[in-house]
Design an enzyme around this catalytic site. Structure first.
Site, PDB file in Angstrom:
ATOM      1  N   CYS A 169       0.862  -1.180   0.000  1.00 51.54           N
ATOM      2  CA  CYS A 169       0.000   0.000   0.000  1.00 51.54           C
ATOM      3  C   CYS A 169       0.897   1.228   0.000  1.00 51.54           C
ATOM      4  O   CYS A 169       2.084   1.130   0.299  1.00 51.54           O
ATOM      5  CB  CYS A 169      -0.905   0.007   1.229  1.00 51.54           C
ATOM      6  SG  CYS A 169      -2.274   1.183   1.071  1.00 51.54           S
ATOM      7  N   CYS A 227      -0.102   4.314   1.581  1.00 54.08           N
ATOM      8  CA  CYS A 227      -0.483   5.357   2.548  1.00 54.08           C
ATOM      9  C   CYS A 227       0.594   5.653   3.595  1.00 54.08           C
ATOM     10  O   CYS A 227       0.652   6.742   4.137  1.00 54.08           O
ATOM     11  CB  CYS A 227      -1.819   5.038   3.202  1.00 54.08           C
ATOM     12  SG  CYS A 227      -1.845   3.526   4.166  1.00 54.08           S
ATOM     13  N   ARG A 267     -11.096   7.723   3.201  1.00 53.37           N
ATOM     14  CA  ARG A 267     -10.829   6.639   2.247  1.00 53.37           C
ATOM     15  C   ARG A 267     -12.113   6.046   1.651  1.00 53.37           C
ATOM     16  O   ARG A 267     -12.094   4.966   1.080  1.00 53.37           O
ATOM     17  CB  ARG A 267     -10.058   5.511   2.949  1.00 53.37           C
ATOM     18  CG  ARG A 267      -8.743   5.923   3.594  1.00 53.37           C
ATOM     19  CD  ARG A 267      -7.744   4.780   3.529  1.00 53.37           C
ATOM     20  NE  ARG A 267      -6.696   4.821   4.531  1.00 53.37           N
ATOM     21  CZ  ARG A 267      -5.694   5.680   4.550  1.00 53.37           C
ATOM     22  NH1 ARG A 267      -5.622   6.635   3.650  1.00 53.37           N
ATOM     23  NH2 ARG A 267      -4.761   5.587   5.496  1.00 53.37           N
ATOM     24  N   LYS A 305     -12.221  -4.933   1.971  1.00 52.54           N
ATOM     25  CA  LYS A 305     -11.714  -4.048   3.019  1.00 52.54           C
ATOM     26  C   LYS A 305     -12.661  -2.853   3.128  1.00 52.54           C
ATOM     27  O   LYS A 305     -12.873  -2.122   2.161  1.00 52.54           O
ATOM     28  CB  LYS A 305     -10.304  -3.578   2.649  1.00 52.54           C
ATOM     29  CG  LYS A 305      -9.732  -2.590   3.655  1.00 52.54           C
ATOM     30  CD  LYS A 305      -8.287  -2.288   3.365  1.00 52.54           C
ATOM     31  CE  LYS A 305      -7.735  -1.248   4.314  1.00 52.54           C
ATOM     32  NZ  LYS A 305      -6.324  -0.967   4.048  1.00 52.54           N
ATOM     33  N   SER A 357      -6.662  -3.086  14.442  1.00 61.86           N
ATOM     34  CA  SER A 357      -6.142  -2.354  15.597  1.00 61.86           C
ATOM     35  C   SER A 357      -7.232  -1.905  16.573  1.00 61.86           C
ATOM     36  O   SER A 357      -7.092  -2.069  17.783  1.00 61.86           O
ATOM     37  CB  SER A 357      -5.337  -1.150  15.116  1.00 61.86           C
ATOM     38  OG  SER A 357      -6.129  -0.316  14.279  1.00 61.86           O
ATOM     39  N   LYS A 407     -11.728  -7.544   6.131  1.00 60.73           N
ATOM     40  CA  LYS A 407     -11.155  -6.649   7.126  1.00 60.73           C
ATOM     41  C   LYS A 407     -12.093  -5.479   7.370  1.00 60.73           C
ATOM     42  O   LYS A 407     -12.566  -4.908   6.388  1.00 60.73           O
ATOM     43  CB  LYS A 407      -9.823  -6.136   6.572  1.00 60.73           C
ATOM     44  CG  LYS A 407      -9.151  -5.106   7.416  1.00 60.73           C
ATOM     45  CD  LYS A 407      -7.894  -4.663   6.734  1.00 60.73           C
ATOM     46  CE  LYS A 407      -7.310  -3.523   7.546  1.00 60.73           C
ATOM     47  NZ  LYS A 407      -6.254  -2.880   6.865  1.00 60.73           N
ATOM     48  N   CYS A 433      -3.892   6.128  -0.118  1.00 60.28           N
ATOM     49  CA  CYS A 433      -3.343   4.837  -0.535  1.00 60.28           C
ATOM     50  C   CYS A 433      -2.935   4.808  -2.004  1.00 60.28           C
ATOM     51  O   CYS A 433      -2.580   3.747  -2.538  1.00 60.28           O
ATOM     52  CB  CYS A 433      -4.342   3.724  -0.245  1.00 60.28           C
ATOM     53  SG  CYS A 433      -4.804   3.646   1.509  1.00 60.28           S
TER      54      CYS A 433
HETATM   55  C1  PBG Z   1      -2.957   0.318   4.818  1.00 66.89           C
HETATM   56  C2  PBG Z   1      -3.520  -0.471   5.935  1.00 66.89           C
HETATM   57  C3  PBG Z   1      -4.369  -0.066   6.980  1.00 66.89           C
HETATM   58  C4  PBG Z   1      -4.527  -1.195   7.812  1.00 66.89           C
HETATM   59  C5  PBG Z   1      -3.805  -2.233   7.239  1.00 66.89           C
HETATM   60  N1  PBG Z   1      -3.214  -1.781   6.064  1.00 66.89           N
HETATM   61  C6  PBG Z   1      -4.936   1.263   7.301  1.00 66.89           C
HETATM   62  C7  PBG Z   1      -5.961   1.875   6.452  1.00 66.89           C
HETATM   63  O1  PBG Z   1      -6.420   1.324   5.446  1.00 66.89           O
HETATM   64  O2  PBG Z   1      -6.309   3.013   6.773  1.00 66.89           O
HETATM   65  C8  PBG Z   1      -5.304  -1.239   9.087  1.00 66.89           C
HETATM   66  C9  PBG Z   1      -4.915  -2.318  10.060  1.00 66.89           C
HETATM   67  C10 PBG Z   1      -5.409  -2.145  11.450  1.00 66.89           C
HETATM   68  O3  PBG Z   1      -6.220  -1.258  11.773  1.00 66.89           O
HETATM   69  O4  PBG Z   1      -4.969  -2.933  12.301  1.00 66.89           O
HETATM   70  N2  PBG Z   1      -3.837   0.773   3.870  1.00 66.89           N
END
Ligand code: PBG
Length: 324
Positions: free
Chosen positions: A120, A122, A217, A195, A274, A248, A130
């Site tokens: 990615c 970002c 996003r 996602k 997270s 996800k 991204c």
């Molecule tokens: C990168 C990415 C993200 C996460 C994994 N890869 C952040 C996003 O899309 O903003 C999130 C993982 C997590 O919250 O543990 N694009």
């Protein structure tokens, strides 16, 4: 068969019965442990919103790898904090970039550990999106080439699998073609196929310093309200050559995991993200829940819904718990 002939409680009488008929099992070999890699030496910075998770420098990786392997965790997924960011995210595909160096270090010090990389931009763009920006919008097709370059640079550095998380249309095909043209046809793609544009990523964006500097996003990640669209996204990724389909976040989307499991025959992964981790940790710190039990119940629910693989910050804690 009705009461009193059938009594479900008979089989719950003690742990021997319960474990004999248990339908779902967790295994450390199906966890992927996320690592945040930062520049510098001897660095181990706690991430305040993710208790127990650290940003570490490359010299700390061998130790992490050993710990994972000793717990039966065979794979990690890498996220990088580059020294410099720019508009095009060029740090993502530098031959000596943070991730490329981290891969080499891990493959050098712990060759048996499977190294997965998040593909990615970002973390590498100064605007935090991204992809690259053209006319105030994340430009899909211009981004594809940069993503393919990034995935290829990971494979060249020795990554065992790449995991694109950007949600640009067509990126699986573009990455597959780039890998194949360069003789990396044996490197699989774990697609972040489904996602969502989720608020559960908050702590990760602190950890990886990748919050969008304008807007959000929602023009590329999925609307949390949609389920049929998830099937369409997954179908496209299968057609483009994905080897594993990921959903996800996980817990708020167990229905989607279950649907993917029913509709597709590829392995399904779920990312327990997270914010999902942070909520359990916070409630545990307050003494409101039994943290380890809630962790186990949560991971079991993800498995029961149909995930084969779980990407989780709890990987080490859960692996230890499984060992008793
Ligand atoms: C990168 C990415 C993200 C996460 C994994 N890869 C952040 C996003 O899309 O903003 C999130 C993982 C997590 O919250 O543990 N694009």
């Amino acid at each position: 068969m009705v009461f009193p002939e059938y009594r479900p409680r008979r089989m719950r009488r003690n742990e021997a019965f319960r474990s004999m008929i248990r339908e779902t099992h967790l295994s450390a070999s199906q966890f992927i442990y996320p690592l945040f890699v930062m520049p510098g030496k001897n660095k181990r910075e706690p991430i305040p919103s993710m208790p127990g998770v650290f940003r570490i420098s490359i010299d700390q990786l061998a130790q992490e790898a050993k710990e994972c392997l000793s717990l039966g965790i065979n794979s990690v997924i890498l996220f990088g904090l580059p020294e410099k960011k720019d508009a095009m995210g060029s740090g993502a595909h530098k031959g000596d970039g943070i991730i490329q160096r981290a891969i080499k270090e891990l493959k050098n010090k712990a060759p048996e550990l499977m190294v997965v990389t998040d593909v990615c931009l970002c973390e590498y763009t100064d605007h935090g999106h991204c992809g690259c920006i053209i006319d105030n919008d994340v430009d899909n097709d211009a981004t594809l080439e940069i993503l393919a370059k990034t995935a290829l640079s990971h494979a060249k550095a020795g990554a065992d699998m790449v995991a694109p998380s950007d949600m640009m249309d067509g990126r699986i095909a573009e990455i597959r073609a780039a890998l194949d043209e360069n003789n990396y046809e044996s490197i699989p793609i774990m697609s972040y196929a489904v996602k969502y544009a989720s608020s559960f990523y908050g702590p990760f964006r602190d950890a990886a310093d990748c919050s969008p500097q304008f807007g959000d996003r929602r023009s590329y990640q999925m609307d949390p309200a949609n389920s049929r669209e998830a099937m369409r996204e997954a179908t496209l990724d299968v057609e483009e050559g994905a080897d594993i389909l990921m959903v996800k976040p996980a817990v708020a989307y167990l229905d989607i995991i279950s649907k993917l499991r029913d509709e597709f025959d590829l392995p399904v992964a779920a990312y327990h993200v997270s914010g999902e981790y942070a909520m359990i940790k916070a409630a545990e710190e307050k003494g409101w829940i039994d943290g380890p039990r809630v962790m186990e119940e949560t991971l079991l629910s993800i498995k029961r819904a149909g995930a084969d693989i779980i990407i989780t910050y709890f990987a080490k804690d859960m692996a230890r718990r499984l060992r008793g």
